[in-house]
Write a protein that holds these residues in place. Sequence first.
Motif, mmCIF file in Angstrom:
data_model
loop_
_atom_site.group_PDB
_atom_site.id
_atom_site.type_symbol
_atom_site.label_atom_id
_atom_site.label_comp_id
_atom_site.label_asym_id
_atom_site.label_seq_id
_atom_site.Cartn_x
_atom_site.Cartn_y
_atom_site.Cartn_z
ATOM 1 N N THR A 2 0.836 -1.208 0.000
ATOM 2 C CA THR A 2 0.000 0.000 0.000
ATOM 3 C C THR A 2 0.871 1.257 0.000
ATOM 4 O O THR A 2 2.039 1.225 0.402
ATOM 5 N N LYS A 3 0.233 2.353 -0.419
ATOM 6 C CA LYS A 3 0.984 3.595 -0.605
ATOM 7 C C LYS A 3 1.680 4.093 0.672
ATOM 8 O O LYS A 3 2.853 4.466 0.629
ATOM 9 N N PRO A 4 0.992 4.120 1.831
ATOM 10 C CA PRO A 4 1.692 4.610 3.033
ATOM 11 C C PRO A 4 2.947 3.815 3.368
ATOM 12 O O PRO A 4 3.962 4.380 3.770
ATOM 13 N N PHE A 5 2.896 2.489 3.153
ATOM 14 C CA PHE A 5 4.070 1.665 3.450
ATOM 15 C C PHE A 5 5.195 1.952 2.460
ATOM 16 O O PHE A 5 6.358 2.017 2.820
ATOM 17 N N ARG A 6 4.777 2.124 1.181
ATOM 18 C CA ARG A 6 5.781 2.456 0.151
ATOM 19 C C ARG A 6 6.485 3.754 0.522
ATOM 20 O O ARG A 6 7.698 3.866 0.445
ATOM 21 N N GLU A 7 5.677 4.731 0.942
ATOM 22 C CA GLU A 7 6.236 6.035 1.313
ATOM 23 C C GLU A 7 7.164 5.918 2.523
ATOM 24 O O GLU A 7 8.234 6.514 2.569
ATOM 25 N N LEU A 8 6.718 5.113 3.505
ATOM 26 C CA LEU A 8 7.520 4.931 4.712
ATOM 27 C C LEU A 8 8.890 4.348 4.363
ATOM 28 O O LEU A 8 9.929 4.861 4.789
ATOM 29 N N PHE A 9 8.868 3.279 3.525
ATOM 30 C CA PHE A 9 10.147 2.652 3.170
ATOM 31 C C PHE A 9 11.003 3.575 2.297
ATOM 32 O O PHE A 9 12.225 3.563 2.393
ATOM 33 N N SER A 10 10.303 4.374 1.470
ATOM 34 C CA SER A 10 11.068 5.330 0.643
ATOM 35 C C SER A 10 11.767 6.357 1.537
ATOM 36 O O SER A 10 12.931 6.697 1.316
ATOM 37 N N HIS A 11 11.051 6.827 2.591
ATOM 38 C CA HIS A 11 11.668 7.783 3.520
ATOM 39 C C HIS A 11 12.828 7.139 4.279
ATOM 40 O O HIS A 11 13.884 7.757 4.437
ATOM 41 N N ILE A 12 12.627 5.898 4.712
ATOM 42 C CA ILE A 12 13.700 5.218 5.457
ATOM 43 C C ILE A 12 14.936 5.070 4.560
ATOM 44 O O ILE A 12 16.071 5.323 4.969
ATOM 45 N N GLY A 13 14.698 4.710 3.295
ATOM 46 C CA GLY A 13 15.803 4.551 2.346
ATOM 47 C C GLY A 13 16.549 5.856 2.138
ATOM 48 O O GLY A 13 17.785 5.894 2.203
#
Lengths: 251, 255
Positions: A2-13
């Motif tokens: 889902t989008k929020p998880f994608r965003e979270l991992f993108s921020h962590i990266g």
Amino acid sequence: MTKPFRELFSHIGRYMILMGRVFAPPEKKRMYYRQTIKEIEFLGINSMGIVAIISVFIGAVITIQTAYNTESPLYPSYLLGLAVRDILLLEFSSTIVALILSGKIGSNIASELGTMRVTEQIDALEIMGVNSASYLIMPKIVAAVFFLPFLTIMSIFIGLFGGWLGGVATGVVSSHDYIYGIQYAFIPYYVTYTLIKAAIFGFIITSVSSYRGYYAYGGALQVGKNSTRAVVESSIIVLIFNYVLTQLLLT
Amino acid sequence: MIKIEHLYKEFQHAEVLKDISVEFQEKKTNMIIGQSGSGKTVLLKCIIGLLDIDQGRILYDDIVFNQLNFKKKKEIRKNIGMVFQGGALFDSETVEQNVKFPLDMFTNMTEDEKHRRVNECLERVNIHNVNSLYPAEISGGMQKRVAIARAIALNPKYLFFDEPISGLDPKTAIRIDRLIGELTKDIETTTIINTHDMNSVMEIGDKVIFLYNGEKWWEGSREEILHSDNPELNDFVFATNLAKTVRDLRKSGHT
């Protein structure tokens, strides 16, 4: 995903990549040292006043609250000193100071770096051949990691003084009992525990706020939004790590 | 020498730069002109590596700059001086500290030598007695000149300017233009300027590149602009009534 998880991992990266750049070898150590001294003054010494004011009241309130909630002849009154000491040592001085500083220095860092980004000052550093992430962020992290434990120790002492002042002024504890209590059954490891927490919280506050500021874009509105995000996110991460560190270090 | 070969750049599937190939004239003033939104700033940011390109090559003295890693790019960037549209001076540092910054970072000069070099650079851009002031305490024109002083502190091989005279009054603008022209000759830099100001082009432009909708539409010298029959270029160059009148007068034989 889902989008929020994608965003979270993108921020962590992106955060990890940024930290990789932050801890790259400095171009000129003397310049970084000078910046670190500036940041110690800016982030640390300038925060001593607010930490002192908050700590004295926290100490006083803990004494009075504990006294009114444990009003029983079975409890010796010196327990008030012990309670204030352990509450300050274990929780309040490190965590509350970190939360207050995430508001004060977190927003400061995010808006400073955000403004530098939108006014192209960061680009100017890059064009000169300077690793802007390292030059701007590393001194802030180093300053906070070294200075937050110091602020925490200061907060503990001032909090203990505040507890004494509040207790004696309201008559809930005698000076002698309070001083006996703060020395009673002292566990030195608690100091180590609180200093470790403070250093880690210092890293979290400065690195998360720097991340938000460094990647700001647009104009003043976006800088303001990122500054608010920096405070909210660093506070939440501090609370999560508080739980994790307590589990790891005290159990 | 800076050369661009078949450069493409897009943002979220919108092509901003399409097949740009240019060779900039060495030790001359090269001007990139075009309407707002034509891709001038994106092109400049691609050339200096602030933006990654999607296709093509950017060459600095035959070194493919866009394929270098961060560390090697840093080495080339030490030869670059850049003046941003807003000056991009460090707010928390004084004028002197701003100009001294590259010297502090990349040289082993003594404090005295650095102080002398700072004053030389400030004098070169006609600025005096403002060393201890902060950028917010000086005028916009002075900020631009301080930014130029900072850019030339290390005697760069390449100088870039993004809209150097935007927001300045015509008199100050001419002074800045002439200063850029003089610096290019004096310190023998290859200068690349992004502008939409035709006065600047006619004042100091040795080579002119006209961008239109992200494409290189025309290139030539400033004299050739006046005689070009390219309709889009003419539309841009002679957009004002004053420019149109001047062109018509020239055509009718007046000088």
